[in-house]
Write an enzyme that holds these catalytic residues in place. Sequence first.
Site, PDB file in Angstrom:
ATOM      1  N   ASP A 189      87.432  60.373  25.509  1.00 41.71           N
ATOM      2  CA  ASP A 189      87.207  59.360  25.404  1.00 41.71           C
ATOM      3  C   ASP A 189      87.657  58.070  25.638  1.00 41.71           C
ATOM      4  OD1 ASP A 189      85.609  60.561  24.193  1.00 41.71           O
ATOM      5  OD2 ASP A 189      86.650  60.135  21.816  1.00 41.71           O
TER       6      ASP A 189
ATOM      7  N   ARG B 208      81.662  50.295  21.812  1.00 43.30           N
ATOM      8  CA  ARG B 208      80.864  51.895  22.575  1.00 43.30           C
ATOM      9  C   ARG B 208      79.425  50.513  22.543  1.00 43.30           C
ATOM     10  NH1 ARG B 208      84.161  53.752  24.116  1.00 43.30           N
ATOM     11  NH2 ARG B 208      84.652  56.115  24.032  1.00 43.30           N
TER      12      ARG B 208
ATOM     13  N   GLY C 102      65.870  71.427  22.849  1.00 47.39           N
ATOM     14  CA  GLY C 102      64.619  71.362  21.676  1.00 47.39           C
ATOM     15  C   GLY C 102      63.822  72.099  21.263  1.00 47.39           C
TER      16      GLY C 102
ATOM     17  N   HIS D  47      78.221  63.112  17.931  1.00 46.62           N
ATOM     18  CA  HIS D  47      77.380  61.821  18.066  1.00 46.62           C
ATOM     19  C   HIS D  47      77.948  61.177  16.978  1.00 46.62           C
ATOM     20  CE1 HIS D  47      74.907  62.469  21.936  1.00 46.62           C
ATOM     21  NE2 HIS D  47      76.422  62.470  21.672  1.00 46.62           N
ATOM     22  N   LEU D  48      78.949  60.153  17.233  1.00 48.33           N
ATOM     23  CA  LEU D  48      79.186  58.969  16.346  1.00 48.33           C
ATOM     24  C   LEU D  48      77.852  58.489  15.541  1.00 48.33           C
ATOM     25  CD1 LEU D  48      81.364  57.526  14.590  1.00 48.33           C
ATOM     26  CD2 LEU D  48      80.351  55.870  16.432  1.00 48.33           C
TER      27      LEU D  48
ATOM     28  N   THR E 241      73.834  58.019  33.499  1.00 51.95           N
ATOM     29  CA  THR E 241      74.554  57.766  32.167  1.00 51.95           C
ATOM     30  C   THR E 241      75.471  57.369  32.629  1.00 51.95           C
ATOM     31  OG1 THR E 241      76.170  58.868  31.046  1.00 51.95           O
ATOM     32  CG2 THR E 241      75.157  60.260  33.146  1.00 51.95           C
TER      33      THR E 241
ATOM     34  N   TYR F  17      80.082  66.205  33.201  1.00 55.94           N
ATOM     35  CA  TYR F  17      79.063  66.489  33.545  1.00 55.94           C
ATOM     36  C   TYR F  17      79.035  64.912  33.965  1.00 55.94           C
ATOM     37  CZ  TYR F  17      75.239  63.530  30.423  1.00 55.94           C
ATOM     38  OH  TYR F  17      74.056  62.544  30.128  1.00 55.94           O
TER      39      TYR F  17
ATOM     40  N   ASP G 110      61.944  77.047  32.541  1.00 61.62           N
ATOM     41  CA  ASP G 110      63.410  77.004  32.806  1.00 61.62           C
ATOM     42  C   ASP G 110      63.373  76.294  33.483  1.00 61.62           C
ATOM     43  OD1 ASP G 110      66.610  77.723  31.503  1.00 61.62           O
ATOM     44  OD2 ASP G 110      65.914  77.459  33.165  1.00 61.62           O
TER      45      ASP G 110
ATOM     46  N   PHE H 276      87.677  59.675  14.755  1.00 59.59           N
ATOM     47  CA  PHE H 276      89.103  59.419  16.602  1.00 59.59           C
ATOM     48  C   PHE H 276      89.784  58.436  16.829  1.00 59.59           C
ATOM     49  CE2 PHE H 276      85.486  63.243  16.778  1.00 59.59           C
ATOM     50  CZ  PHE H 276      86.316  64.252  15.972  1.00 59.59           C
TER      51      PHE H 276
HETATM   52  N1  UDP Z   1      82.954  59.712  17.924  1.00 63.65           N
HETATM   53  C1  UDP Z   1      83.887  59.945  15.847  1.00 63.65           C
HETATM   54  N2  UDP Z   1      83.682  61.081  15.512  1.00 63.65           N
HETATM   55  C2  UDP Z   1      82.635  61.330  15.385  1.00 63.65           C
HETATM   56  C3  UDP Z   1      82.013  61.804  16.170  1.00 63.65           C
HETATM   57  C4  UDP Z   1      82.296  60.352  17.645  1.00 63.65           C
HETATM   58  O1  UDP Z   1      84.903  59.655  15.782  1.00 63.65           O
HETATM   59  O2  UDP Z   1      82.457  62.824  14.465  1.00 63.65           O
HETATM   60  C5  UDP Z   1      84.107  59.002  18.143  1.00 63.65           C
HETATM   61  C6  UDP Z   1      83.986  59.079  19.322  1.00 63.65           C
HETATM   62  O3  UDP Z   1      85.578  59.183  19.607  1.00 63.65           O
HETATM   63  C7  UDP Z   1      83.702  57.831  20.082  1.00 63.65           C
HETATM   64  C8  UDP Z   1      82.845  57.212  19.662  1.00 63.65           C
HETATM   65  O4  UDP Z   1      82.918  57.748  18.044  1.00 63.65           O
HETATM   66  O5  UDP Z   1      84.973  57.021  20.219  1.00 63.65           O
HETATM   67  C9  UDP Z   1      81.469  57.642  19.922  1.00 63.65           C
HETATM   68  O6  UDP Z   1      81.092  58.345  20.778  1.00 63.65           O
HETATM   69  P1  UDP Z   1      80.018  59.489  21.004  1.00 63.65           P
HETATM   70  O7  UDP Z   1      80.002  61.154  20.701  1.00 63.65           O
HETATM   71  O8  UDP Z   1      79.374  59.282  19.904  1.00 63.65           O
HETATM   72  O9  UDP Z   1      79.382  58.746  22.088  1.00 63.65           O
HETATM   73  P2  UDP Z   1      80.033  58.828  23.422  1.00 63.65           P
HETATM   74  O10 UDP Z   1      80.648  57.358  23.579  1.00 63.65           O
HETATM   75  O11 UDP Z   1      81.469  60.180  23.519  1.00 63.65           O
HETATM   76  O12 UDP Z   1      79.603  59.382  24.685  1.00 63.65           O
END
Ligand code: UDP
Length: 338
Positions: A293, A229, A35, A197-198, A125, A149, A59, A216
Amino acid sequence: MILVTGGAGYIGSHNVIALLDAGYDVVIFDNLELGHIETVNTLKNINSKGKVVDFIKGDLQNLEDIKSVFQKHKIDAVVHFAAYSQVAESVKNPQKYYFNNVYGTLNLLRAMLENDVKKIVFSSTAATYGEPVYVPIDEKHPQVPINTYGKTKLMIENIMDDYDKAYGLRSVRLRYFNVAGADSKNRVGEWHDPETHLIPNILKSTFSGGKTFQMFGTDYPTKDGTCVRDYINVEDLASAHVLALKYLENGGATNYFNLGTNEGNSVKEVFSACEKVTGKNIPLDVKPRREGDPATLIADNKKAKEDLGWFPEKSLDESISTAYSWESKLTENCKLGV
Ligand code: UDP
């Protein structure tokens, strides 16, 4: 007074705003490892019905830190975000995750019980479900997490069940799908380093000096070969926490809900939406699949709608647009050295 652990982080800070807007006074507890003090300062200065009464740097792994919060303030309920949440890191370093997430939560629950505080809203989650057996995923879907996680979050859910049975400590566990977007007034937003994150990663690559976005995997069994997603807006997510808190205040039993939109978007669709919202051609590299993934994760959110009266309102484009405003602000502040 509501104690918000992890209130200086991404999801926690948006929830603090939602609680303030709903008229609650809030105490923020955060160790500021992930944070940001800037976020705390912003939250302290928000003019709303409720106020941030105190920020306590501490903490959860240190029992005395969290005990001191309950000594100082009369806490009515807890909204608990403080945790590590990176899947890949959790697999490489499980000890870090079990100590922080599970042991930290045990300390929090201990301090709650010692002070007769028996209501908690917990940040869980979709990762507790593991590899989907069917989609959309409802709350009856088996919980078989495939990474540390997800296991830490499921352990905490199980602990909470036992604490309810034995001590009457009631919990609402909110199982998030993919959280996206930022505060619509651009006061707080997603601020991770490194960012995995994406959406923020796509947006970061629109700024000069940003890295080329890496996609990816394009060979998944989905409509266009990229992972699907369920992107839930962070302000919509926050409103569910306020409803969950009210549910507990009204005597609701321990419960758990998916927070998602019931809709899936592929990585390619999100990428196109980012190009549309920003009006930019975004540089792109196609890479192999990222380990771990699943192809498709979509929430069935009927239970939260029916039992909490929660209705997510914001579109993917709105999430991208607010995230973009926030990224622009971060980039600007970084350039200015603020
Ligand atoms: N992703 C991607 N490039 C990035 C980050 C994520 O292609 O720089 C893809 C990742 O492989 C997944 C989707 O985006 O298929 C969502 O990933 P993120 O890490 O945002 O969330 P997660 O579903 O893993 O919690």
